[in-house]
Design an enzyme around this catalytic site. Structure first.
Site, PDB file in Angstrom:
ATOM      1  N   GLU A 276       0.834  -1.211   0.000  1.00 26.30           N
ATOM      2  CA  GLU A 276       0.000   0.000   0.000  1.00 26.30           C
ATOM      3  C   GLU A 276       0.866   1.257   0.000  1.00 26.30           C
ATOM      4  OE1 GLU A 276      -3.162   0.080  -0.441  1.00 26.30           O
ATOM      5  OE2 GLU A 276      -3.916  -1.889   0.162  1.00 26.30           O
TER       6      GLU A 276
ATOM      7  N   GLU B 201     -12.574  -0.111  -9.760  1.00 28.33           N
ATOM      8  CA  GLU B 201     -12.169  -1.083 -10.797  1.00 28.33           C
ATOM      9  C   GLU B 201     -13.125  -1.179 -11.982  1.00 28.33           C
ATOM     10  OE1 GLU B 201     -12.271  -1.788  -7.514  1.00 28.33           O
ATOM     11  OE2 GLU B 201     -10.114  -1.659  -7.131  1.00 28.33           O
TER      12      GLU B 201
ATOM     13  N   ARG C  57       0.505   3.784  -3.233  1.00 26.67           N
ATOM     14  CA  ARG C  57      -0.115   5.085  -2.955  1.00 26.67           C
ATOM     15  C   ARG C  57       0.910   6.191  -2.775  1.00 26.67           C
ATOM     16  NH1 ARG C  57      -5.725   3.895   0.247  1.00 26.67           N
ATOM     17  NH2 ARG C  57      -5.699   1.648  -0.003  1.00 26.67           N
TER      18      ARG C  57
ATOM     19  N   ASP D 185      -4.826  -9.992  -8.092  1.00 26.43           N
ATOM     20  CA  ASP D 185      -5.094  -8.967  -9.121  1.00 26.43           C
ATOM     21  C   ASP D 185      -3.904  -8.242  -9.759  1.00 26.43           C
ATOM     22  OD1 ASP D 185      -4.680  -7.504  -6.773  1.00 26.43           O
ATOM     23  OD2 ASP D 185      -6.742  -6.827  -6.600  1.00 26.43           O
TER      24      ASP D 185
END
Ligand SMILES: *[C@@H]1O[C@H](CO)[C@@H](O)[C@H](O)[C@H]1NC(C)=O
Ligand SMILES: *[C@@H]1O[C@H](CO)[C@@H](O)[C@H](O)[C@H]1NC(C)=O
Length: 656
Positions: free
Chosen positions: A280, A545, A284, A413
């Site tokens: 993360e 998404e 980000r 993913d």
């Protein structure tokens, strides 16, 4: 008690109470005089307020013309702009344009009148007309000439303005990621209205965060305070600011961008004893800062990205080089999630570092980051894969797979996404990642892609040899990925179609809810198609998404339905998620009045609103042959990969 000396001389104090001294008659007269003075002063102010010329920056077209007529050629020599839009000379003093013009004008006028009288006499002699008629003819001719002159000057001025704009653009291009970082205004006014609406949503989300939660990671829009999820540890890192920067930039919200930039410069420290998610933090913070750097050319962002990435490096100190999930940014100690199969690392996490780290090495010249991610890629390439599939869990010590769960949704993913995007980032020259992507997709096709009885195509999950007939909202990104990977594959048409089919299924998951927003996961059990079954799968947390897939499908097919679907989502967001304090997620998409979760996710600003904005923009904004978006929708320039023997030069800096 007030100081007596500060009062008018005729007042003195007795026991703290002001009393008058002096003769009464004199005081009356004084009062009159003071009143008169005030009245006069008031009238002067009143007059000034109404009759002085308006000096604010708006100038009407007719005024502009008047200035051109009066000013002559000098007016085209651009003076420096002062903040209010007035002309400023080289010493920074404001020039009174009217006064300067008045001086010269009288003399010119006299000369003009003499010349004019002479011209009329000559003309009336030539035309053999009475003087009065000649006057009219002359006036008409003069007027025409004047008009022509005026038109010429306006044109000249337009050219000047255009030149200045071009020069500004050129400077911007030289210091940023190049063309396509701004603008993209759609030609169709109806589309522009929609794009403006998305920008207004961004403003509302940003302003609310700024008002109630500035500096916090995220905003609670209903309780109107800061919020932090566990992925951000216990630190206050301004996640929303950093995630939002590039969106503000491409939306040309320059004031907001600057405020965000100033916060990064002075308040973003990224230290303290806290345990953060490596993944993360990378997608980000490192991604957001690098993107802000690539777009704006502002080196501050590069330095900050470098600082953050360095704190993540201890996570890679494992026997395989596969990183741990968490790192303490003070002590550098690292570990994996307790729940992850036998101390495993997570596929999507370890596989979503490449774009950021490769680019970071390129712009800093420090190869350590690139080295880490190429090692991961090479390890994943050589390892034995069950049925050609990549399970979600792998042990970084032993290099052995954990549970054989495979998913294109949560935990899997972006591993697949980054295989493809590494290839794109390399300018489509890196054959290793392309082959890894193609092989992975073909195993997914064989083992995981299903068609429901109702004809909906989807990607199921694969758990130790059995299919779970379910798709995550997170997995809906893959429609866009298949379409993006079509070019360069052996069967482009097939993959474009697969993208369309997934987009359609994910749209169905939205369309079959009461709110027209999609659930966290939807299933294809028995009679259920594209709907959530379990209560804990019915929420929607402002996820991007599905819109991400609409965006790629719109770029590649130009089918109107993708813009229509995106607009449906805008309306649903406005109806169910907008509050006066920002945007919130909802707990059940199947209820007309769903409960709100009171969190404005940072990815709503980074991704959801960015994809919506891009869908209603021209393709010239972030063209896909020049930019590649990380999994948090932060654009990075293509071709900018680390070259072993290259060093960073000033020239490189200029041609980001
Ligand atoms: C970064 O990428 C550019 C463009 O491909 C290349 O010219 C340059 O050598 C690279 N720099 C480094 C340090 O890898
Ligand atoms: C990089 O440098 C090494 C030795 O310094 C050399 O052997 C190698 O060929 C160079 N690689 C490239 C791509 O120029």
């Amino acid at each position: 008690m007030p100081v007596p000396g500060m009062l008018p001389s005729y007042q003195r104090y007795v026991n703290g109470v002001p009393v008058s001294v002096g003769r009464k008659s004199l005081r009356m007269r004084e009062k009159y005089i003071i009143l008169l003075v005030f009245l006069t002063f008031g009238m002067v102010c009143f007059g000034a307020f109404f009759f002085l010329p308006d000096l604010r920056d708006r100038v009407t077209v007719s005024e502009m013309r008047r200035h051109i007529q009066m000013g002559g050629a000098e007016i085209f020599v651009p003076g420096k702009e002062s903040p209010g839009g007035l002309q400023v000379d080289n010493h920074g003093d404001i020039i009174d344009v009217h006064k300067v013009q008045d001086k010269g004008r009288l003399g010119v006028k006299i000369a003009e009148d003499v010349a004019r009288q002479k011209a009329i006499d000559e003309l009336s002699n030539k035309l053999k007309l009475p003087k009065d008629d000649t006057l009219k003819v002359k006036d008409a001719i003069d007027q025409d000439k004047e008009k022509l002159k005026e038109q010429e000057k306006v044109k000249e001025m337009e050219i000047q303005v255009e030149r200045q704009r071009e020069a500004k653009d050129k400077v911007h291009r030289e210091h940023s990621g190049g063309e396509g970082t701004r603008g993209g205004e759609p030609a169709d006014p109806a589309v522009k209205v929609k794009r403006d609406k998305v920008k207004e949503m961004m403003k509302h989300a940003w302003d609310s965060y700024k008002k109630y939660a500035w500096g916090s990671n995220e905003l609670r829009p209903i309780s109107k305070q800061g919020h932090s999820a566990s992925i951000f540890g216990t630190s206050t890192l301004g996640a929303t600011i950093i995630d939002a920067l590039d969106t503000l930039y491409i939306m040309e919200m320059d004031e907001e961008f600057k405020i965000g930039r100033d916060w990064v410069a002075t308040d973003f420290k990224f230290e303290g004893s806290t345990e953060l998610s490596v993944f993360e933090t990378n997608i980000r913070f490192v991604g957001g800062l690098l993107s802000a750097y690539a777009l704006s050319g502002d080196k501050l962002f590069k330095d900050k990205a470098n600082h953050v990435a360095e704190k993540l490096l201890p996570a890679f100190n494992t026997p395989t080089g596969l990183p741990h999930s968490m790192v303490n940014i003070k002590t550098g100690s690292t570990r994996n999630w307790g729940w992850a199969s036998g101390g495993s690392s997570i596929l999507s996490e370890l596989g979503s570092m490449h774009l950021e780290f490769d680019y970071l090495s390129n712009v800093t010249g420090n190869g350590i980051f690139a080295e880490k991610v190429y090692r991961i890629r090479d390890f994943m390439n050589q390892i034995e894969k069950p049925n050609g599939l990549y399970p979600n869990y792998i042990n970084p010590k032993t290099g052995k797979w954990g549970q054989h769960h495979v998913a294109i949704g949560a935990l899997g993913d972006s591993f697949y996404e980054y295989l493809l995007k590494m290839w794109i980032q390399s300018g489509k020259t890196d054959p290793v990642s392309r082959k890894m992507y193609d092989d992975a997709v073909s195993a997914i096709e064989t083992h995981m892609i299903k068609v429901s009885p109702g004809g909906l195509k989807y990607v199921s999950e694969y758990k130790s040899g059995r299919n779970e007939l379910k798709m995550d909202h997170l997995g809906c990104f893959c429609g866009g990925m298949f379409a993006l990977g079509a070019e360069g594959s052996a069967e482009p048409e097939k993959y474009l179609q697969l993208g369309q089919d997934i987009a359609n299924t994910c749209h169905e998951s939205y369309d079959r809810s009461a709110t027209k927003l999609g659930p966290e996961a939807f299933r294809f059990d028995g009679n259920t198609e594209a709907k959530a079954v379990r209560q804990n799968e019915k929420y929607y947390i402002l996820r991007p998404e599905v819109l991400e897939t609409y965006f790629y499908m719109w770029r590649f097919t130009k089918e109107q339905k993708y813009r229509d679907w995106a607009w449906e989502a805008v309306q649903a967001l406005e109806t169910h998620c907008r509050t006066d304090g920002g945007y919130t997620g909802i707990r059940d998409v199947y209820q007309v009045n769903p409960q709100k979760d009171d969190v404005q996710q940072s990815f709503f600003l980074a991704e959801t609103l960015k994809y919506l904005y891009l869908i209603f923009s021209d393709d010239s904004l972030l063209p896909l042959d020049k930019w590649v978006l990380n999994t948090e929708a932060h654009p990075l320039p293509v071709h900018r990969v680390f070259k072993k023997n290259a060093t960073v030069t000033e020239n490189d800096e200029k041609h980001l």
